[in-house]
Design a protein around this motif. Structure first.
Motif, PDB file in Angstrom:
ATOM      1  N   ASP A   1       0.836  -1.213   0.000  1.00  0.00           N
ATOM      2  CA  ASP A   1       0.000   0.000   0.000  1.00  0.00           C
ATOM      3  C   ASP A   1       0.864   1.253   0.000  1.00  0.00           C
ATOM      4  OD1 ASP A   1      -2.617  -1.330   2.176  1.00  0.00           O
ATOM      5  OD2 ASP A   1      -2.248  -1.546   0.029  1.00  0.00           O
ATOM      6  N   GLU A   2       1.917   1.256   0.812  1.00  0.00           N
ATOM      7  CA  GLU A   2       2.811   2.419   0.858  1.00  0.00           C
ATOM      8  C   GLU A   2       3.521   2.616  -0.479  1.00  0.00           C
ATOM      9  OE1 GLU A   2       2.021   3.740   4.759  1.00  0.00           O
ATOM     10  OE2 GLU A   2       3.153   4.629   3.119  1.00  0.00           O
ATOM     11  N   MET A   3       3.921   1.511  -1.108  1.00  0.00           N
ATOM     12  CA  MET A   3       4.583   1.613  -2.410  1.00  0.00           C
ATOM     13  C   MET A   3       3.626   2.137  -3.473  1.00  0.00           C
ATOM     14  SD  MET A   3       6.923  -1.862  -2.313  1.00  0.00           S
ATOM     15  CE  MET A   3       7.620  -1.579  -3.938  1.00  0.00           C
ATOM     16  N   GLU A   4       2.366   1.708  -3.418  1.00  0.00           N
ATOM     17  CA  GLU A   4       1.376   2.201  -4.381  1.00  0.00           C
ATOM     18  C   GLU A   4       1.136   3.701  -4.193  1.00  0.00           C
ATOM     19  OE1 GLU A   4       0.034   0.810  -6.873  1.00  0.00           O
ATOM     20  OE2 GLU A   4       0.195  -1.354  -6.601  1.00  0.00           O
ATOM     21  N   LEU A   5       1.025   4.145  -2.927  1.00  0.00           N
ATOM     22  CA  LEU A   5       0.838   5.576  -2.669  1.00  0.00           C
ATOM     23  C   LEU A   5       2.042   6.376  -3.163  1.00  0.00           C
ATOM     24  CD1 LEU A   5      -0.717   5.544   0.919  1.00  0.00           C
ATOM     25  CD2 LEU A   5      -1.833   6.268  -1.194  1.00  0.00           C
ATOM     26  N   ARG A   6       3.234   5.832  -2.908  1.00  0.00           N
ATOM     27  CA  ARG A   6       4.452   6.521  -3.343  1.00  0.00           C
ATOM     28  C   ARG A   6       4.502   6.603  -4.868  1.00  0.00           C
ATOM     29  NH1 ARG A   6       9.361   5.104  -5.088  1.00  0.00           N
ATOM     30  NH2 ARG A   6      11.165   6.405  -4.504  1.00  0.00           N
ATOM     31  N   LEU A   7       4.132   5.501  -5.546  1.00  0.00           N
ATOM     32  CA  LEU A   7       4.148   5.487  -7.003  1.00  0.00           C
ATOM     33  C   LEU A   7       3.133   6.486  -7.564  1.00  0.00           C
ATOM     34  CD1 LEU A   7       5.136   4.243  -9.640  1.00  0.00           C
ATOM     35  CD2 LEU A   7       3.398   2.456  -9.371  1.00  0.00           C
ATOM     36  N   SER A   8       1.946   6.546  -6.945  1.00  0.00           N
ATOM     37  CA  SER A   8       0.934   7.503  -7.411  1.00  0.00           C
ATOM     38  C   SER A   8       1.431   8.931  -7.251  1.00  0.00           C
ATOM     39  CB  SER A   8      -0.368   7.303  -6.628  1.00  0.00           C
ATOM     40  OG  SER A   8      -0.920   6.030  -6.884  1.00  0.00           O
ATOM     41  N   ALA A   9       2.084   9.208  -6.109  1.00  0.00           N
ATOM     42  CA  ALA A   9       2.598  10.561  -5.887  1.00  0.00           C
ATOM     43  C   ALA A   9       3.695  10.920  -6.884  1.00  0.00           C
ATOM     44  CB  ALA A   9       3.131  10.679  -4.452  1.00  0.00           C
ATOM     45  N   LEU A  10       4.588   9.951  -7.176  1.00  0.00           N
ATOM     46  CA  LEU A  10       5.656  10.209  -8.152  1.00  0.00           C
ATOM     47  C   LEU A  10       5.085  10.496  -9.535  1.00  0.00           C
ATOM     48  CD1 LEU A  10       8.314   7.509  -7.186  1.00  0.00           C
ATOM     49  CD2 LEU A  10       8.570   9.989  -6.995  1.00  0.00           C
ATOM     50  N   ARG A  11       4.097   9.691  -9.930  1.00  0.00           N
ATOM     51  CA  ARG A  11       3.511   9.899 -11.249  1.00  0.00           C
ATOM     52  C   ARG A  11       2.804  11.244 -11.329  1.00  0.00           C
ATOM     53  NH1 ARG A  11       0.945   3.840 -12.119  1.00  0.00           N
ATOM     54  NH2 ARG A  11       2.840   2.868 -12.993  1.00  0.00           N
ATOM     55  N   ALA A  12       2.077  11.594 -10.251  1.00  0.00           N
ATOM     56  CA  ALA A  12       1.379  12.874 -10.249  1.00  0.00           C
ATOM     57  C   ALA A  12       2.366  14.032 -10.326  1.00  0.00           C
ATOM     58  CB  ALA A  12       0.506  12.989  -8.989  1.00  0.00           C
ATOM     59  N   LEU A  13       3.480  13.912  -9.593  1.00  0.00           N
ATOM     60  CA  LEU A  13       4.497  14.967  -9.611  1.00  0.00           C
ATOM     61  C   LEU A  13       5.123  15.100 -10.996  1.00  0.00           C
ATOM     62  CD1 LEU A  13       6.230  17.040  -8.122  1.00  0.00           C
ATOM     63  CD2 LEU A  13       7.782  15.176  -7.484  1.00  0.00           C
ATOM     64  N   ARG A  14       5.457  13.974 -11.622  1.00  0.00           N
ATOM     65  CA  ARG A  14       6.082  14.042 -12.950  1.00  0.00           C
ATOM     66  C   ARG A  14       5.114  14.578 -13.997  1.00  0.00           C
ATOM     67  NH1 ARG A  14       8.603   8.030 -12.116  1.00  0.00           N
ATOM     68  NH2 ARG A  14      10.444   8.645 -10.894  1.00  0.00           N
ATOM     69  N   ASP A  15       3.865  14.144 -13.900  1.00  0.00           N
ATOM     70  CA  ASP A  15       2.865  14.662 -14.829  1.00  0.00           C
ATOM     71  C   ASP A  15       2.680  16.155 -14.654  1.00  0.00           C
ATOM     72  OD1 ASP A  15       0.667  11.738 -14.697  1.00  0.00           O
ATOM     73  OD2 ASP A  15       2.522  12.137 -15.818  1.00  0.00           O
TER      74      ASP A  15
END
Length: 467
Positions: free
Chosen positions: A144-158
């Motif tokens: 769950d923490e990895m999924e949240l981190r991945l979502s945040a990274l993608r949102a930041l890059r986008d």
């Protein structure tokens, strides 16, 4: 390996969320070493290591973690010297002298195993099926923490890419009027993005649906005060074993990302602790300790009701309910005259959770039988204002429950409470969480089954119903 690369986690700096999982695993299993590892092509990389200082990675072969990810379930080696795979491992044969090893794979939704959550001891030992389930839950928390981190990274890059495109396009093409129009559009997009992010994060803090509990009807409702902020209310219902179930409802002080961090910590701590010791007072005490010692919790505290359900001979349940500074629950049933009998369930004592190291917590035990309902809520309901401008309060809520004429069921009680909030001038100014549990009359359904209804709300203006 492609799945590992997708999460972009290898060689990242230490992260408090993963460190907490390792520390919690060591504490729950009473072992000196616990780790969160990611398996790379030729190495085992430690994302978090409790009790194993100065080690960042080890070779993959021969490796205990490398063997664990080849299995679909938790791997347990009670005595490593008696295991042909583990006996020659450097951690076993070397200076550390590991004699016990257990690992739960960190598995993605599409079935790829990224690594493991491990517990190690220098003495042989065995663990129970409940312990194995706890280790599996910790691995799920890591994912769950990895999924949240991945979502945040993608949102930041986008977001960064979108800003760069807009900047270059504005410099080359847009006139003042076009720039003003684009600025207005961007503001609306950002507002929608914030609302979408808050909604997505909120969903990770709540159960996706209520479970089916034999002989019980469940209903819930959740409404945030603002679509652009994450609420601090939380609830859950989950099984402890084949017969017993646990439930809780609570309210973290404050709102926003900081409160969401405490909400996630509280929910995972309550679930994990209940599988080790289901006594409601012991569960609240463990949460109190966690909130006081976890640096990410800051100075935030919460109020919680935690309950245990055990089936009674002849139908219904024995309920053991503990309170940690939360408003009272209500035990509701129709009496012989057709009126509604209401009793506030308020165990004497029970302080705020996370406020004081030696905080006492109180519990009470009672029966929930056919036709009766237990109603839990957060203070967003009682702090709503009436037509006269006063708070609804506990007296107003008690009066509302007394004057009901419909059958006492979890679904009708939650739906009537939603209608009550909608009838007030300003509705609810704070987050509202409702959870109701009722035992149907024997003739409610032909086959004796009980329908479970969950009311949830992603935004203040609507809710969805799930069967």
């Amino acid at each position: 390996m492609a799945a590992v690369r997708r999460y972009d986690i290898l060689d990242t700096p230490p992260d408090g969320a993963f460190d907490r999982v390792a520390a919690m695993a060591a504490r729950l299993f009473d072992v000196p070493v616990a780790t969160v590892t990611i398996v790379d092509t030729d190495r085992i990389w430690f994302k978090a290591a409790h009790g194993l200082e100065g080690v960042a990675e080890i070779g993959r072969d021969p490796g205990l973690c490398g063997s664990a990810i080849l299995r679909d379930h938790t791997m347990v080696i009670p005595d490593t010297l008696k295991d042909p795979v583990a006996a020659d491992n450097p951690l076993v044969a070397g200076e550390m002298g590991v004699r016990f090893y257990a690992a739960a794979p960190i598995t993605t939704p599409d079935g790829h195993k990224l690594g493991t959550v491990n517990v190690l001891d220098t003495r042989p030992r065995s663990i129970t099926e409940e312990d194995t389930a706890t280790l599996t839950d910790l691995a799920a928390i890591v994912l769950d923490e990895m999924e949240l981190r991945l979502s945040a990274l993608r949102a930041l890059r986008d977001e960064q890419a979108r800003r760069e495109v807009e900047r270059r396009h504005a410099e080359a093409e847009r006139a003042r009027a076009e720039a003003e129009r684009a600025a207005r559009e961007k503001a609306e997009q950002d507002k929608a993005a914030i609302a979408a992010f808050a909604s997505t994060l909120q969903r990770t803090l709540l159960p996706p649906a209520l479970p089916v509990v034999p002989g019980l009807e469940l209903a819930c409702h959740y409404r945030t005060a603002s679509a652009h902020d994450v609420g601090g209310d939380f609830y859950d219902v989950f099984p402890l074993d084949s017969d017993r179930w646990a439930f809780f409802l609570g309210d973290v002080c404050g709102k926003g990302p900081e409160a969401a961090t405490v909400t996630a910590l509280a929910r995972h701590t309550l679930r994990a602790t209940a599988h080790v010791d289901a006594d409601p007072v012991a569960v609240l005490s463990a949460l109190n300790t966690m909130l006081l010692t976890d640096v990410t919790a800051g100075r935030r505290f919460c109020t919680v009701l935690f309950g245990l359900l055990e089936p009674r001979d002849g139908g219904g349940f024995t309920v053991t309910l503990a309170t940690g500074g939360h408003p009272p629950a209500y035990h509701v049933r129709p009496d012989d005259s057709g009126a509604v009998w209401v009793r506030a369930v308020r165990p004497p004592g029970g302080m705020l959770v996370g406020a004081f190291p030696q905080a006492p917590f109180a519990r009470t035990t009672f029966s929930l039988t056919a036709g009766e309902c237990l109603f839990l809520y957060t203070d967003g309901l009682t702090e709503a204002r009436t037509l006269e401008g006063t708070l609804l309060g506990e007296d107003g809520l008690t009066g509302f429950l007394h004057q009901r004429t419909a059958p006492v069921t979890a679904t009708s009680l939650v739906e009537d409470s939603i209608t009550l909030l909608a009838s007030l001038p300003d509705g609810a100014r704070d987050d509202v969480a409702l959870l109701a549990l009722s035992v149907p009359q024997p003739h409610t359904t032909p086959d004796g089954s009980v329908a479970t209804t969950a009311h949830t709300a992603a935004a203040p203006e609507h809710f969805a119903q799930e069967g």
